[in-house]
Scaffold this motif. Structure first.
Motif, PDB file in Angstrom:
ATOM      1  N   LEU A 109       0.664  -1.677   0.140  1.00 36.21           N
ATOM      2  CA  LEU A 109      -0.360   0.187   0.195  1.00 36.21           C
ATOM      3  C   LEU A 109       0.727   1.536  -0.107  1.00 36.21           C
ATOM      4  CD1 LEU A 109      -2.888  -0.556   2.088  1.00 36.21           C
ATOM      5  CD2 LEU A 109      -2.863  -0.271   0.102  1.00 36.21           C
ATOM      6  N   PHE A 110       1.731   1.351   0.552  1.00 37.09           N
ATOM      7  CA  PHE A 110       2.588   2.619   0.738  1.00 37.09           C
ATOM      8  C   PHE A 110       3.452   2.548  -1.019  1.00 37.09           C
ATOM      9  CE2 PHE A 110       7.326   4.415   1.488  1.00 37.09           C
ATOM     10  CZ  PHE A 110       7.228   5.310   2.047  1.00 37.09           C
ATOM     11  N   MET A 111       3.625   1.467  -1.257  1.00 34.15           N
ATOM     12  CA  MET A 111       4.361   2.155  -3.002  1.00 34.15           C
ATOM     13  C   MET A 111       3.328   2.401  -3.804  1.00 34.15           C
ATOM     14  SD  MET A 111       7.409  -1.321  -3.280  1.00 34.15           S
ATOM     15  CE  MET A 111       8.239   0.223  -4.659  1.00 34.15           C
ATOM     16  N   GLU A 112       1.854   1.812  -3.963  1.00 38.99           N
ATOM     17  CA  GLU A 112       1.225   2.177  -4.467  1.00 38.99           C
ATOM     18  C   GLU A 112       0.409   3.606  -3.900  1.00 38.99           C
ATOM     19  OE1 GLU A 112      -2.489  -0.264  -6.301  1.00 38.99           O
ATOM     20  OE2 GLU A 112      -3.446   0.282  -3.886  1.00 38.99           O
ATOM     21  N   ILE A 113       0.697   3.973  -2.914  1.00 40.17           N
ATOM     22  CA  ILE A 113       0.501   5.176  -2.607  1.00 40.17           C
ATOM     23  C   ILE A 113       1.656   6.520  -3.491  1.00 40.17           C
ATOM     24  CG2 ILE A 113      -0.198   6.973  -0.245  1.00 40.17           C
ATOM     25  CD1 ILE A 113      -0.829   4.703   0.850  1.00 40.17           C
ATOM     26  N   ASN A 114       2.839   5.634  -2.704  1.00 40.23           N
ATOM     27  CA  ASN A 114       3.762   7.001  -3.680  1.00 40.23           C
ATOM     28  C   ASN A 114       3.664   7.208  -5.491  1.00 40.23           C
ATOM     29  OD1 ASN A 114       4.687   8.080  -1.628  1.00 40.23           O
ATOM     30  ND2 ASN A 114       6.650   5.563  -0.994  1.00 40.23           N
ATOM     31  N   LEU A 138      -9.855   1.287 -10.925  1.00 40.50           N
ATOM     32  CA  LEU A 138      -9.428  -0.020 -11.078  1.00 40.50           C
ATOM     33  C   LEU A 138      -8.722  -0.289  -9.361  1.00 40.50           C
ATOM     34  CD1 LEU A 138      -9.445  -2.831 -11.828  1.00 40.50           C
ATOM     35  CD2 LEU A 138      -7.628  -2.522 -13.854  1.00 40.50           C
ATOM     36  N   LEU A 139      -7.208   0.450  -9.915  1.00 40.32           N
ATOM     37  CA  LEU A 139      -6.044   0.393  -9.020  1.00 40.32           C
ATOM     38  C   LEU A 139      -6.792   0.548  -7.692  1.00 40.32           C
ATOM     39  CD1 LEU A 139      -2.923   1.930 -10.679  1.00 40.32           C
ATOM     40  CD2 LEU A 139      -4.130  -0.678 -10.935  1.00 40.32           C
ATOM     41  N   GLY A 140      -7.053   2.038  -7.643  1.00 41.98           N
ATOM     42  CA  GLY A 140      -7.707   2.249  -5.937  1.00 41.98           C
ATOM     43  C   GLY A 140      -8.936   1.181  -5.208  1.00 41.98           C
ATOM     44  N   THR A 141      -9.904   0.826  -5.938  1.00 38.77           N
ATOM     45  CA  THR A 141     -10.764  -0.372  -5.834  1.00 38.77           C
ATOM     46  C   THR A 141      -9.686  -0.952  -5.454  1.00 38.77           C
ATOM     47  OG1 THR A 141     -12.413   0.409  -7.288  1.00 38.77           O
ATOM     48  CG2 THR A 141     -12.578  -1.746  -6.189  1.00 38.77           C
ATOM     49  N   HIS A 142      -8.593  -1.774  -6.048  1.00 41.12           N
ATOM     50  CA  HIS A 142      -7.948  -2.862  -5.479  1.00 41.12           C
ATOM     51  C   HIS A 142      -6.720  -2.455  -3.887  1.00 41.12           C
ATOM     52  CE1 HIS A 142      -4.293  -5.441  -5.403  1.00 41.12           C
ATOM     53  NE2 HIS A 142      -5.078  -6.335  -5.271  1.00 41.12           N
ATOM     54  N   GLY A 143      -6.746  -1.168  -4.116  1.00 42.27           N
ATOM     55  CA  GLY A 143      -5.620  -0.936  -3.128  1.00 42.27           C
ATOM     56  C   GLY A 143      -6.939  -0.252  -1.523  1.00 42.27           C
ATOM     57  N   ALA A 144      -8.185  -0.119  -1.636  1.00 43.69           N
ATOM     58  CA  ALA A 144      -9.778   0.305  -1.003  1.00 43.69           C
ATOM     59  C   ALA A 144      -9.266  -1.424  -0.472  1.00 43.69           C
ATOM     60  CB  ALA A 144     -10.313   0.524  -1.390  1.00 43.69           C
ATOM     61  N   HIS A 145      -9.867  -2.068  -1.791  1.00 47.81           N
ATOM     62  CA  HIS A 145      -9.994  -3.472  -0.561  1.00 47.81           C
ATOM     63  C   HIS A 145      -8.578  -4.577  -0.041  1.00 47.81           C
ATOM     64  CE1 HIS A 145     -13.021  -4.185  -3.295  1.00 47.81           C
ATOM     65  NE2 HIS A 145     -13.927  -4.855  -3.017  1.00 47.81           N
ATOM     66  N   THR A 147      -6.549  -2.455   1.889  1.00 47.26           N
ATOM     67  CA  THR A 147      -6.649  -1.768   3.300  1.00 47.26           C
ATOM     68  C   THR A 147      -7.862  -1.902   4.238  1.00 47.26           C
ATOM     69  OG1 THR A 147      -5.996   0.186   1.799  1.00 47.26           O
ATOM     70  CG2 THR A 147      -6.999   0.900   4.134  1.00 47.26           C
ATOM     71  N   PHE A 148      -8.857  -2.875   3.656  1.00 48.35           N
ATOM     72  CA  PHE A 148     -10.227  -3.150   4.254  1.00 48.35           C
ATOM     73  C   PHE A 148      -9.831  -4.637   4.970  1.00 48.35           C
ATOM     74  CE2 PHE A 148     -13.279  -6.911   4.652  1.00 48.35           C
ATOM     75  CZ  PHE A 148     -14.215  -6.132   5.550  1.00 48.35           C
ATOM     76  N   GLY A 149      -8.763  -5.674   3.668  1.00 45.81           N
ATOM     77  CA  GLY A 149      -8.340  -6.927   5.041  1.00 45.81           C
ATOM     78  C   GLY A 149      -7.033  -6.397   4.965  1.00 45.81           C
ATOM     79  N   ILE A 150      -5.812  -5.376   5.579  1.00 45.65           N
ATOM     80  CA  ILE A 150      -5.414  -5.085   6.870  1.00 45.65           C
ATOM     81  C   ILE A 150      -5.894  -4.750   8.127  1.00 45.65           C
ATOM     82  CG2 ILE A 150      -3.636  -3.537   7.550  1.00 45.65           C
ATOM     83  CD1 ILE A 150      -2.882  -3.730   4.888  1.00 45.65           C
ATOM     84  N   PHE A 151      -7.218  -3.987   7.774  1.00 46.05           N
ATOM     85  CA  PHE A 151      -7.845  -3.953   9.275  1.00 46.05           C
ATOM     86  C   PHE A 151      -8.523  -5.159   9.830  1.00 46.05           C
ATOM     87  CE2 PHE A 151      -7.275   0.992   8.047  1.00 46.05           C
ATOM     88  CZ  PHE A 151      -7.182   1.456   9.034  1.00 46.05           C
ATOM     89  N   TRP A 152      -9.193  -6.116   9.091  1.00 47.84           N
ATOM     90  CA  TRP A 152      -9.979  -6.895   8.836  1.00 47.84           C
ATOM     91  C   TRP A 152      -9.368  -7.925   9.694  1.00 47.84           C
ATOM     92  CZ3 TRP A 152     -12.738  -9.972   4.566  1.00 47.84           C
ATOM     93  CH2 TRP A 152     -13.050 -11.240   5.536  1.00 47.84           C
ATOM     94  N   LEU A 178      -8.665 -16.214   2.618  1.00 46.64           N
ATOM     95  CA  LEU A 178      -9.245 -16.780   1.002  1.00 46.64           C
ATOM     96  C   LEU A 178      -9.006 -15.014   0.650  1.00 46.64           C
ATOM     97  CD1 LEU A 178     -12.392 -19.337   1.390  1.00 46.64           C
ATOM     98  CD2 LEU A 178     -10.174 -19.494   0.333  1.00 46.64           C
ATOM     99  N   TYR A 179      -9.625 -14.112   1.141  1.00 51.94           N
ATOM    100  CA  TYR A 179     -10.218 -13.107   1.218  1.00 51.94           C
ATOM    101  C   TYR A 179      -8.479 -12.605   0.225  1.00 51.94           C
ATOM    102  CZ  TYR A 179     -11.145  -7.732   1.179  1.00 51.94           C
ATOM    103  OH  TYR A 179     -11.174  -6.455   0.860  1.00 51.94           O
ATOM    104  N   TRP A 180      -7.102 -13.035   1.313  1.00 52.84           N
ATOM    105  CA  TRP A 180      -6.328 -11.753   0.884  1.00 52.84           C
ATOM    106  C   TRP A 180      -5.682 -13.105  -0.485  1.00 52.84           C
ATOM    107  CZ3 TRP A 180      -4.187  -8.399   3.360  1.00 52.84           C
ATOM    108  CH2 TRP A 180      -2.954  -7.419   2.728  1.00 52.84           C
ATOM    109  N   HIS A 181      -6.465 -14.308  -0.447  1.00 51.90           N
ATOM    110  CA  HIS A 181      -5.527 -14.615  -1.386  1.00 51.90           C
ATOM    111  C   HIS A 181      -6.327 -14.465  -3.101  1.00 51.90           C
ATOM    112  CE1 HIS A 181      -3.128 -17.929   0.418  1.00 51.90           C
ATOM    113  NE2 HIS A 181      -3.706 -18.477   1.078  1.00 51.90           N
ATOM    114  N   PHE A 182      -7.587 -13.732  -2.774  1.00 56.75           N
ATOM    115  CA  PHE A 182      -8.453 -13.299  -4.036  1.00 56.75           C
ATOM    116  C   PHE A 182      -7.813 -11.756  -4.697  1.00 56.75           C
ATOM    117  CE2 PHE A 182     -11.723 -10.045  -4.904  1.00 56.75           C
ATOM    118  CZ  PHE A 182     -12.468 -10.538  -6.264  1.00 56.75           C
ATOM    119  N   LEU A 183      -7.215 -11.455  -3.589  1.00 56.88           N
ATOM    120  CA  LEU A 183      -6.924  -9.810  -3.893  1.00 56.88           C
ATOM    121  C   LEU A 183      -5.263 -10.451  -4.741  1.00 56.88           C
ATOM    122  CD1 LEU A 183      -7.674  -7.973  -0.781  1.00 56.88           C
ATOM    123  CD2 LEU A 183      -8.512  -7.628  -2.617  1.00 56.88           C
TER     124      LEU A 183
END
Length: 201
Positions: A109-114, A138-145, A147-152, A178-183
């Motif tokens: 995520l840090f690299m994607e924000i950069n 596209l990239l933002g939706t994946h990044g948001a997922h 981010t949510f995965g990290i909190f979850w 499962l969620y993480w592998h999907f991402l």
């Protein structure tokens, strides 16, 4: 209560409730596939509509994207090891590998924000062109997922630390796995369909 627990199955599948929840999550992932397929389709239609703005070759930083890819794919491996430790009933190992997974995800995520900051610095914003609008979505939706995965996953780690390994915490861990592998699978498509294709065309 014990009659409803099938100890011959892996911990996360031992109760009927857990099996139903895992099935429901697979159905949810089906809806997520439709979401990302739609975003990929939109990008596929618009990816050459530059409107006089920056093109793929102007903004893509393939070295940084390669590092992002290594980080996220490595996190998929560490998540797999975490599930393996869960199956071994190793609470300490499970938590350790989950934390490592989240650190790798945070690095991604840090690299994607950069990357986004670099795009804006190059004059590439969502308003610049249809190509950039579809790319950011596209990239933002994946990044948001992610981010949510990290909190979850952080919440799951806290529950494991407090309650130990039970059919409930094992089910939650398996589902976040499962969620993480999907991402990670989605990112492989992004890396191939967006970055590699953009650099060669």
């Amino acid at each position: 209560m014990s009659a409803n627990v099938n100890t011959s199955l892996p911990l996360e599948y031992q109760t009927e409730q857990s099996r139903m929840n895992i099935l429901g999550f697979w159905i949810f992932l089906g809806a997520e596939i439709v979401l990302f397929a739609t975003l990929f389709s939109v990008y596929g239609v618009l990816y050459k509509n530059y409107a006089g703005g920056p093109t793929h070759q102007d903004i893509f930083m393939i070295k940084e994207v390669m590092i992002q890819t290594v980080l996220l794919l490595t996190s998929s491996f560490t998540m797999g090891v975490a599930i393996w430790e869960m199956r071994r009933n190793n609470k300490k190992g499970l938590i350790g590998w989950l934390i490592l997974t989240l650190l790798l995800g945070a690095g991604f995520l840090f690299m994607e924000i950069n990357e986004f900051i670099h795009y804006v610095h190059e004059g590439a914003t969502m308003q610049t062109s249809a190509f950039l609008s579809s790319l950011f979505v596209l990239l933002g939706t994946h990044g948001a997922h992610v981010t949510f995965g990290i909190f979850w996953a952080t919440m799951v780690i806290i529950q494991i630390a407090k309650r130990g390994l039970t059919p409930v915490t094992a089910r939650k861990t398996f589902i976040i796995g499962l969620y993480w592998h999907f991402l990670d699978v989605v990112w492989i498509f992004i890396f191939t369909f967006v970055y590699l294709k953009g650099m060669v065309l």
